[in-house]
Design a protein around this motif. Structure first.
Motif, mmCIF file in Angstrom:
data_model
loop_
_atom_site.group_PDB
_atom_site.id
_atom_site.type_symbol
_atom_site.label_atom_id
_atom_site.label_comp_id
_atom_site.label_asym_id
_atom_site.label_seq_id
_atom_site.Cartn_x
_atom_site.Cartn_y
_atom_site.Cartn_z
ATOM 1 N N GLY A 1 0.709 -0.949 -0.008
ATOM 2 C CA GLY A 1 -0.238 -0.323 0.209
ATOM 3 C C GLY A 1 0.898 1.021 0.053
ATOM 4 O O GLY A 1 1.974 1.232 1.075
ATOM 5 N N ILE A 2 0.794 2.133 -0.636
ATOM 6 C CA ILE A 2 2.152 3.308 -1.427
ATOM 7 C C ILE A 2 0.670 4.596 -1.479
ATOM 8 O O ILE A 2 -0.221 4.447 -1.543
ATOM 9 C CB ILE A 2 2.379 3.162 -2.626
ATOM 10 N N SER A 3 1.194 5.493 -0.222
ATOM 11 C CA SER A 3 1.204 6.619 0.322
ATOM 12 C C SER A 3 1.256 7.378 -0.437
ATOM 13 O O SER A 3 2.455 7.714 0.015
ATOM 14 C CB SER A 3 0.576 7.088 1.459
ATOM 15 N N SER A 4 1.393 8.528 -2.147
ATOM 16 C CA SER A 4 1.570 9.225 -2.295
ATOM 17 C C SER A 4 1.157 10.838 -2.219
ATOM 18 O O SER A 4 0.145 10.733 -3.093
ATOM 19 C CB SER A 4 1.585 8.764 -3.763
ATOM 20 N N TYR A 5 2.151 12.338 -2.200
ATOM 21 C CA TYR A 5 1.660 13.131 -2.013
ATOM 22 C C TYR A 5 1.911 14.250 -3.283
ATOM 23 O O TYR A 5 1.544 15.269 -3.461
ATOM 24 C CB TYR A 5 0.825 13.661 -0.917
ATOM 25 N N ASN A 6 2.873 14.037 -2.794
ATOM 26 C CA ASN A 6 4.161 15.075 -3.756
ATOM 27 C C ASN A 6 4.479 15.238 -5.572
ATOM 28 O O ASN A 6 5.220 15.647 -5.543
ATOM 29 C CB ASN A 6 5.460 14.842 -3.092
ATOM 30 N N GLY B 1 -6.593 14.319 -2.646
ATOM 31 C CA GLY B 1 -6.634 15.362 -4.161
ATOM 32 C C GLY B 1 -5.291 15.088 -5.128
ATOM 33 O O GLY B 1 -5.697 15.350 -6.050
ATOM 34 N N THR B 2 -4.296 14.621 -5.044
ATOM 35 C CA THR B 2 -3.034 15.013 -5.761
ATOM 36 C C THR B 2 -2.929 13.443 -6.563
ATOM 37 O O THR B 2 -2.659 13.871 -7.951
ATOM 38 C CB THR B 2 -1.924 14.307 -4.636
ATOM 39 N N ILE B 3 -4.259 12.013 -7.070
ATOM 40 C CA ILE B 3 -3.799 11.853 -6.815
ATOM 41 C C ILE B 3 -5.546 12.199 -8.307
ATOM 42 O O ILE B 3 -6.469 11.777 -7.677
ATOM 43 C CB ILE B 3 -3.806 10.554 -7.534
ATOM 44 N N THR B 4 -5.555 12.266 -9.404
ATOM 45 C CA THR B 4 -6.022 12.601 -10.100
ATOM 46 C C THR B 4 -7.308 11.332 -11.191
ATOM 47 O O THR B 4 -6.710 10.405 -10.769
ATOM 48 C CB THR B 4 -6.842 13.671 -11.418
ATOM 49 N N HIS B 5 -8.457 11.125 -11.178
ATOM 50 C CA HIS B 5 -9.564 10.097 -11.119
ATOM 51 C C HIS B 5 -8.995 9.847 -12.944
ATOM 52 O O HIS B 5 -8.733 8.633 -13.279
ATOM 53 C CB HIS B 5 -10.570 10.140 -11.603
ATOM 54 N N ASP B 6 -8.481 10.904 -13.617
ATOM 55 C CA ASP B 6 -7.627 10.326 -14.893
ATOM 56 C C ASP B 6 -6.717 9.350 -14.581
ATOM 57 O O ASP B 6 -5.438 8.860 -15.446
ATOM 58 C CB ASP B 6 -7.444 11.431 -15.592
ATOM 59 N N ASP B 7 -5.709 9.919 -13.631
ATOM 60 C CA ASP B 7 -4.208 9.562 -13.204
ATOM 61 C C ASP B 7 -4.625 8.076 -12.591
ATOM 62 O O ASP B 7 -4.057 6.800 -12.959
ATOM 63 C CB ASP B 7 -3.751 10.294 -11.913
#
Ligand code: B12
Ligand SMILES: Nc1nc2c(ncn2[C@@H]2O[C@H](COP(=O)(O)OP(=O)(O)OP(=O)(O)O)[C@@H](O)[C@H]2O)c(=O)[nH]1
Ligand SMILES: [Mg+2]
Length: 387
Positions: A60-65, A95-101
């Motif tokens: 499980g990866i948590s990514s914000y940057n 919110g940094t990962i969009t649905h398209d991403d």
């Protein structure tokens, strides 16, 4: 009872946003998952290495940057390259990962992305639904580490059915190859930090050498656990270090019902050293069997143990080969040193008459969190010189 689900969690390199993953870790643990937390600012290689060694069901990866599309895809690709694509990948990043991403990431092999506003309950349900099923058909291991990791899982799964540890000393003593060192001591005394510093010295001194670490954290039968020692490790994130984290799964005394067999396997797997770290222990703990597989024992003490009276009650002070007063940067360390020295003095006649390896106990002061600490150098030397 089936083994708990084991997953690895981490935050990518150049990213210090760990508050979300800390919350999520706790929720997983509360719902029976064993979480090996690797910490933040971790590279793809570090994450994949740890996932393979720990033989987790998923990462499980948590990514914000930012850079998440590439980062997640690189993790999936490297797992595939290493023949470990039965380890799945999921994660989030508000919110940094969009649905398209997320669509692009799923296309590249990521199982699921969670967006801002998802309830913790939904994530827990996902993990149970997706990763609870035991993996029966495993890919053929592509490396020795992977093979070892699979075997350790089999041992842990087999032990999940029985409660008590098995003791078959004969088999172990016969097959012993590596030097096995046991580290124990109260919670937070600095065992993991110290081991990591010793690993640094070992890797420098032995350019070809390999080392294994078997690390324990507490858990209750059928419940989850936070296996957090990896997050403290810096130097041990190395291809020449094989580390496995284990939950005690209800066994008292600092080790797990599967420790004995896992240690036996590691000890005959061509490592120069195998280091075992117990759970943070109490006064009565004697985690290592006399004449068992553990060759040398190190008791790591915190200077804040209380008074002299407490020292009389700590059984390991009679048994340890080396006693370390870690955190000797703290104010009480000098007093601790002299009180412990006097306490060890009491043991001398008894140890001599018992043989006790013909040696007195050694006392070392260290500051494990300081780079290049001379006390840690001395400890390393003592350990290297022991047979
Ligand atoms: C808290 C925070 C901080 C804290 C971090 C504290 C910490 N130790 O984590 C502090 C103040 C230190 C900080 C610093 C910075 N931050 Co900041 N931070 C945030 C903030 C406000 C909230 C992130 C958060 O923790 N949310 C709480 C979680 C629980 O909720 P969530 O994000 O909605 O996530 C949900 C799901 O995605 C899921 N999820 C998340 N991860 C995972 C993982 C798994 C495995 C699973 C299953 C699910 C899951 O769980 C949640 C459930 O609802 C965001 C803005 C925002 N509103 O998102 C900015 C934000 C992430 N930060 C940002 C930035 C730029 C920074 C800094 C660079 C600022 C600076 N110039 O100094 C630094 C960098 C720090 C570093 N070393 O990396 C930007 C990132 C921009 C980008 N990527 O393009 C954001 C988006 C703010 C913005 N709009 O500009 N930050
Ligand atoms: N002041 C000081 N802090 C230290 C030293 N060594 C370790 N620490 C800190 O003590 C805390 C606990 O360190 P760990 O290495 O995780 O301790 P541990 O004994 O492995 O802990 P458990 O595995 O939870 O029992 C961390 O915050 C370390 O940074 C030291 O020499 N001095
Ligand atoms: Mg530890």
């Amino acid at each position: 009872m089936p083994s708990p689900i084991r997953i690895l969690t981490a935050v990518p390199i150049c990213d210090g946003h760990d508050s979300a993953i800390n919350t999520i870790n706790l929720e997983f643990i509360r719902h029976g998952v064993e979480v090996i937390y690797l910490g933040y600012h971790r590279s793809v290689a570090d994450i994949v290495r740890a996932a393979i060694q720990e033989d987790v069901r998923a990462i499980g990866i948590s990514s914000y940057n930012g850079g998440h599309i590439e980062f997640f895809a690189d993790v999936v690709d490297l797992l595939r390259k290493k023949g470990a694509d039965d380890i799945k990948v999921f994660g989030g990043g508000g919110g940094t990962i969009t649905h398209d991403d997320a669509t692009a990431m799923r296309r590249k092999g990521v199982d699921e992305i969670f967006f801002a506003g998802t309830s913790l309950d939904d994530m827990v349900k996902f993990v149970h639904r997706r990763y609870a099923k035991p993996r029966t058909k495993r890919p053929r291991p592509k490396s020795l580490d992977q093979e070892l990791a699979h075997k350790l899982t089999q041992i842990e799964d087999a032990a999940a059915g029985r409660r008590k540890a098995r003791h078959s000393k004969f088999e172990i003593r016969n097959s012993r190859k590596s030097r096995v060192i046991g580290f124990t001591g109260p919670g937070g005394a600095g065992k993991t930090t110290l081991i990591d510093e010793l690993v640094l010295r070992f890797l420098k001194q032995n350019p070809e050498g390999r080392i294994a670490i078997l690390s324990h954290d507490p858990s209750v039968v059928g419940k989850g656990a936070l296996l957090g020692d990896r997050a403290t490790m810096i130097n041990s994130q190395d291809d020449r270090v094989f580390m496995r984290s284990m939950a005690t799964r209800g066994q008292a005394g600092g080790l797990s019902p599967a420790t004995h067999d896992c240690l036996a396997l590691l000890a005959r797997s061509n490592f120069d050293y195998v280091i075992i770290e117990t759970v943070g222990t109490g006064q009565e703990a004697m985690p290592f069997q006399k004449n068992g597989i553990v060759g040398s024992t190190v008791l790591v003490m915190n200077p804040d143990y209380g008074s002299r009276l407490q020292l009389q009650k700590i059984v390991m002070l009679d048994l340890a080969d080396i006693v370390v007063v870690n955190k000797s940067d703290l104010q009480r360390a000098r007093t601790a040193h002299s009180e412990i020295e006097q306490r060890l003095e009491q043991n001398r006649p008894a140890r001599r008459s018992l043989g006790a390896g013909g040696r007195d106990q050694q006392l070392v002061d260290t500051v494990a969190k300081r780079h290049r600490d001379s006390g840690v150098d001395r400890l390393f030397e003592l350990i290297s010189n022991r047979q």
